[in-house]
Motif scaffolding. Structure first.
Motif, PDB file in Angstrom:
ATOM      1  N   TRP A  89      44.405  14.327   5.665  1.00 52.54           N
ATOM      2  CA  TRP A  89      43.085  14.885   5.355  1.00 52.54           C
ATOM      3  C   TRP A  89      42.900  16.226   6.021  1.00 52.54           C
ATOM      4  O   TRP A  89      43.355  16.365   7.158  1.00 52.54           O
ATOM      5  CB  TRP A  89      41.981  13.930   5.824  1.00 52.54           C
ATOM      6  CG  TRP A  89      41.651  12.853   4.835  1.00 52.54           C
ATOM      7  CD1 TRP A  89      42.030  12.779   3.535  1.00 52.54           C
ATOM      8  CD2 TRP A  89      40.852  11.679   5.092  1.00 52.54           C
ATOM      9  NE1 TRP A  89      41.517  11.628   2.961  1.00 52.54           N
ATOM     10  CE2 TRP A  89      40.790  10.938   3.901  1.00 52.54           C
ATOM     11  CE3 TRP A  89      40.171  11.189   6.220  1.00 52.54           C
ATOM     12  CZ2 TRP A  89      40.078   9.746   3.790  1.00 52.54           C
ATOM     13  CZ3 TRP A  89      39.473  10.005   6.115  1.00 52.54           C
ATOM     14  CH2 TRP A  89      39.428   9.281   4.903  1.00 52.54           C
ATOM     15  N   PRO A  90      42.231  17.187   5.373  1.00 53.88           N
ATOM     16  CA  PRO A  90      41.775  17.102   3.995  1.00 53.88           C
ATOM     17  C   PRO A  90      42.962  17.043   3.031  1.00 53.88           C
ATOM     18  O   PRO A  90      43.933  17.744   3.234  1.00 53.88           O
ATOM     19  CB  PRO A  90      40.963  18.376   3.780  1.00 53.88           C
ATOM     20  CG  PRO A  90      41.264  19.264   4.943  1.00 53.88           C
ATOM     21  CD  PRO A  90      41.909  18.468   6.005  1.00 53.88           C
ATOM     22  N   GLY A  91      42.822  16.227   1.974  1.00 53.47           N
ATOM     23  CA  GLY A  91      43.919  16.122   1.025  1.00 53.47           C
ATOM     24  C   GLY A  91      43.720  15.028  -0.001  1.00 53.47           C
ATOM     25  O   GLY A  91      42.713  14.309   0.037  1.00 53.47           O
ATOM     26  N   PRO A  92      44.701  14.890  -0.905  1.00 54.50           N
ATOM     27  CA  PRO A  92      44.555  14.006  -2.071  1.00 54.50           C
ATOM     28  C   PRO A  92      44.791  12.529  -1.766  1.00 54.50           C
ATOM     29  O   PRO A  92      45.605  11.885  -2.418  1.00 54.50           O
ATOM     30  CB  PRO A  92      45.589  14.553  -3.052  1.00 54.50           C
ATOM     31  CG  PRO A  92      46.657  15.116  -2.181  1.00 54.50           C
ATOM     32  CD  PRO A  92      45.963  15.652  -0.957  1.00 54.50           C
ATOM     33  N   MET A  93      44.095  12.034  -0.746  1.00 51.60           N
ATOM     34  CA  MET A  93      44.246  10.636  -0.336  1.00 51.60           C
ATOM     35  C   MET A  93      42.874   9.998  -0.163  1.00 51.60           C
ATOM     36  O   MET A  93      41.990  10.572   0.478  1.00 51.60           O
ATOM     37  CB  MET A  93      45.005  10.566   0.993  1.00 51.60           C
ATOM     38  CG  MET A  93      45.102   9.151   1.543  1.00 51.60           C
ATOM     39  SD  MET A  93      45.822   9.111   3.189  1.00 51.60           S
ATOM     40  CE  MET A  93      44.479   9.746   4.188  1.00 51.60           C
ATOM     41  N   THR A  94      42.709   8.814  -0.759  1.00 45.73           N
ATOM     42  CA  THR A  94      41.464   8.047  -0.625  1.00 45.73           C
ATOM     43  C   THR A  94      41.776   6.761   0.119  1.00 45.73           C
ATOM     44  O   THR A  94      42.762   6.091  -0.188  1.00 45.73           O
ATOM     45  CB  THR A  94      40.896   7.732  -2.029  1.00 45.73           C
ATOM     46  OG1 THR A  94      40.544   8.965  -2.654  1.00 45.73           O
ATOM     47  CG2 THR A  94      39.682   6.821  -1.950  1.00 45.73           C
ATOM     48  N   LEU A  95      40.947   6.434   1.118  1.00 46.93           N
ATOM     49  CA  LEU A  95      41.138   5.195   1.870  1.00 46.93           C
ATOM     50  C   LEU A  95      40.022   4.208   1.546  1.00 46.93           C
ATOM     51  O   LEU A  95      38.843   4.584   1.529  1.00 46.93           O
ATOM     52  CB  LEU A  95      41.136   5.479   3.372  1.00 46.93           C
ATOM     53  CG  LEU A  95      42.245   6.402   3.888  1.00 46.93           C
ATOM     54  CD1 LEU A  95      42.099   6.619   5.396  1.00 46.93           C
ATOM     55  CD2 LEU A  95      43.636   5.837   3.568  1.00 46.93           C
ATOM     56  N   VAL A  96      40.391   2.970   1.268  1.00 52.78           N
ATOM     57  CA  VAL A  96      39.398   1.902   1.086  1.00 52.78           C
ATOM     58  C   VAL A  96      39.277   1.169   2.415  1.00 52.78           C
ATOM     59  O   VAL A  96      40.255   0.630   2.931  1.00 52.78           O
ATOM     60  CB  VAL A  96      39.818   0.941  -0.043  1.00 52.78           C
ATOM     61  CG1 VAL A  96      38.870  -0.254  -0.126  1.00 52.78           C
ATOM     62  CG2 VAL A  96      39.856   1.679  -1.384  1.00 52.78           C
ATOM     63  N   LEU A  97      38.068   1.206   2.976  1.00 54.00           N
ATOM     64  CA  LEU A  97      37.834   0.679   4.328  1.00 54.00           C
ATOM     65  C   LEU A  97      36.558  -0.167   4.365  1.00 54.00           C
ATOM     66  O   LEU A  97      35.673  -0.001   3.515  1.00 54.00           O
ATOM     67  CB  LEU A  97      37.681   1.854   5.304  1.00 54.00           C
ATOM     68  CG  LEU A  97      38.956   2.689   5.523  1.00 54.00           C
ATOM     69  CD1 LEU A  97      38.628   4.006   6.200  1.00 54.00           C
ATOM     70  CD2 LEU A  97      39.967   1.893   6.350  1.00 54.00           C
ATOM     71  N   PRO A  98      36.464  -1.072   5.381  1.00 50.52           N
ATOM     72  CA  PRO A  98      35.227  -1.861   5.485  1.00 50.52           C
ATOM     73  C   PRO A  98      34.022  -0.949   5.700  1.00 50.52           C
ATOM     74  O   PRO A  98      34.065  -0.020   6.506  1.00 50.52           O
ATOM     75  CB  PRO A  98      35.465  -2.721   6.730  1.00 50.52           C
ATOM     76  CG  PRO A  98      36.930  -2.665   6.999  1.00 50.52           C
ATOM     77  CD  PRO A  98      37.435  -1.379   6.424  1.00 50.52           C
ATOM     78  N   ARG A  99      32.979  -1.248   4.957  1.00 50.96           N
ATOM     79  CA  ARG A  99      31.747  -0.468   5.059  1.00 50.96           C
ATOM     80  C   ARG A  99      30.963  -0.918   6.281  1.00 50.96           C
ATOM     81  O   ARG A  99      30.874  -2.111   6.565  1.00 50.96           O
ATOM     82  CB  ARG A  99      30.981  -0.749   3.771  1.00 50.96           C
ATOM     83  CG  ARG A  99      29.618  -0.206   3.658  1.00 50.96           C
ATOM     84  CD  ARG A  99      28.957  -0.876   2.442  1.00 50.96           C
ATOM     85  NE  ARG A  99      27.616  -0.396   2.364  1.00 50.96           N
ATOM     86  CZ  ARG A  99      27.150   0.401   1.389  1.00 50.96           C
ATOM     87  NH1 ARG A  99      27.903   0.704   0.371  1.00 50.96           N
ATOM     88  NH2 ARG A  99      25.923   0.838   1.410  1.00 50.96           N
ATOM     89  N   LYS A 100      30.377   0.021   7.023  1.00 47.98           N
ATOM     90  CA  LYS A 100      29.526  -0.353   8.156  1.00 47.98           C
ATOM     91  C   LYS A 100      28.189  -0.864   7.630  1.00 47.98           C
ATOM     92  O   LYS A 100      27.636  -0.288   6.692  1.00 47.98           O
ATOM     93  CB  LYS A 100      29.301   0.849   9.078  1.00 47.98           C
ATOM     94  CG  LYS A 100      30.503   1.175   9.947  1.00 47.98           C
ATOM     95  CD  LYS A 100      30.180   2.261  10.964  1.00 47.98           C
ATOM     96  CE  LYS A 100      31.390   2.517  11.858  1.00 47.98           C
ATOM     97  NZ  LYS A 100      31.273   3.773  12.617  1.00 47.98           N
TER      98      LYS A 100
END
Ligand code: TXA
Ligand code: MG
Length: 320
Positions: A89-100
């Motif tokens: 990051w910054p860059g073409p990557m998305t992370l799926v993470l637990p939402r607070k």
């Protein structure tokens, strides 16, 4: 046709950011593809995305941020996430993470899930818009449903040319990557790539020091793309298209409530406005699900426009 394509001069960026903050949609450049952005904190603004794209389903959206400390306010950044963030990051990557729990991001943007897909894009214009807007931006690719993701401002304009209300498009030139971001699910023990992209499995494995599976290679999860997401489903039974309500039920009403003495009644839209109903859907469904009702009775919702996506979601929730 190109009248709504705007050059990324400072004052235009500031205007676009102000429009976004106030709940309007703006198409913005990123290094992957153009995104149709909305204030991710605003349910109404997010509902407009589904409406403009004419999406028959509420897929969860990627939430875009300018800084890691902003991301940190909304999701639990575990150690693996921090390592990948530092590398890509910054860059073409998305992370799926637990939402607070405390995150005010629209439940519609995450389709009611307990996770959020987050990313910091690598495009100066996009980052400037994010910094000026001072809110996270939900943004799917800026094309009508079923058509190709746009990598030029002109492509975005073409996609929405017959729409009476096309969004403002900020011209950031050609997207350098031209392919949607790699999505990595880090919400469970084993990292899984949900969507391949420019950041390769090899590059991810090298940073994490462990192998990463592509989604279709993991046998313990369903393979059909439609099953890709664990959908939010209420724990209470759902009764759809009701014409009356029982005294132990919570009524999820639309427009004029049906007769009957419901234990609780929440209205998706008193005026019968489908966009407002979409904006309220996940929030109100959760409120009834967490109440002392024995079941949720849902009034019929017209199957037109964004009403199709509302019905799709309700049918899935009732089925599970
Ligand atoms: O490159 C990109 O990622 C572009 C630019 C605009 O950033 N955005 C993009 O968004 O491709 P979209 O809406 O076309 O794709 C988002 C996908 C969804 O289809 C879904 O599969 C996944 O991200 N997604 C979003 N939230 C998720 C979640 N909580 N869990 C799993 N998958 C999620
Ligand atoms: Mg897309």
């Amino acid at each position: 046709m190109n009248s709504q394509i705007i050059t990324p001069l400072s004052h235009n960026i500031i205007e676009a950011a102000a429009l976004l903050k106030s709940g309007r949609l703006v198409a913005i450049p990123t290094e992957t593809v153009y995104g149709l952005a909305a204030n991710a904190l605003d349910d109404r603004a997010v509902a407009k995305i589904y409406e403009l794209k004419n999406r028959p389903q509420f897929n969860p959206l990627i939430i875009h941020f300018a800084e890691l400390r902003d991301v940190d306010q909304h999701v639990v950044l575990n150690e693996k996430a921090l390592r990948l963030a530092k590398a890509f990051w910054p860059g073409p990557m998305t992370l799926v993470l637990p939402r607070k729990e405390s995150s005010p991001i629209s439940l519609l943007a995450s389709a009611g899930l307990n996770t959020l897909a987050v990313r910091i894009p690598n495009h100066q214009v996009c980052l400037e818009i994010l910094r000026h807007a001072q809110v996270p931006l939900a943004a799917p690719s800026a094309n009508p449903s079923q058509s190709l993701s746009p990598t030029l401002a002109e492509h975005v304009a073409l996609g929405f040319k017959s729409n009476p209300n096309p969004p403002m498009i900020i011209d950031g030139g050609t997207c350098s990557i031209g392919l949607e971001s790699t999505i990595i699910d880090l919400s469970e023990e084993t990292p899984v790539i949900l969507r391949p992209g420019a950041i390769t499995p090899e590059a991810i494995s090298a940073v994490l020091g462990e192998p990463v599976a592509l989604f279709h290679e993991t046998s313990h999860r369903p393979k059909a793309p439609g099953m890709l997401l664990r959908h939010y489903a209420p724990t209470l039974p759902l009764r759809l298209n009701v014409s009356s309500v029982n005294p132990d039920e919570g009524l999820l009403a639309f427009a004029e409530p049906v007769p009957g003495d419901a234990l609780h009644m929440l209205n998706l839209s008193i005026t019968g406005d489908l966009t407002e109903a979409a904006a309220n859907l996940f929030k109100l469904m959760r409120m009834l699900d967490h109440s002392d009702c024995k079941g949720i009775a849902v009034m019929p919702i017209p199957k037109t426009g964004i009403g199709l996506a509302i019905n799709d979601r309700l049918e899935r929730a009732a089925y599970q």
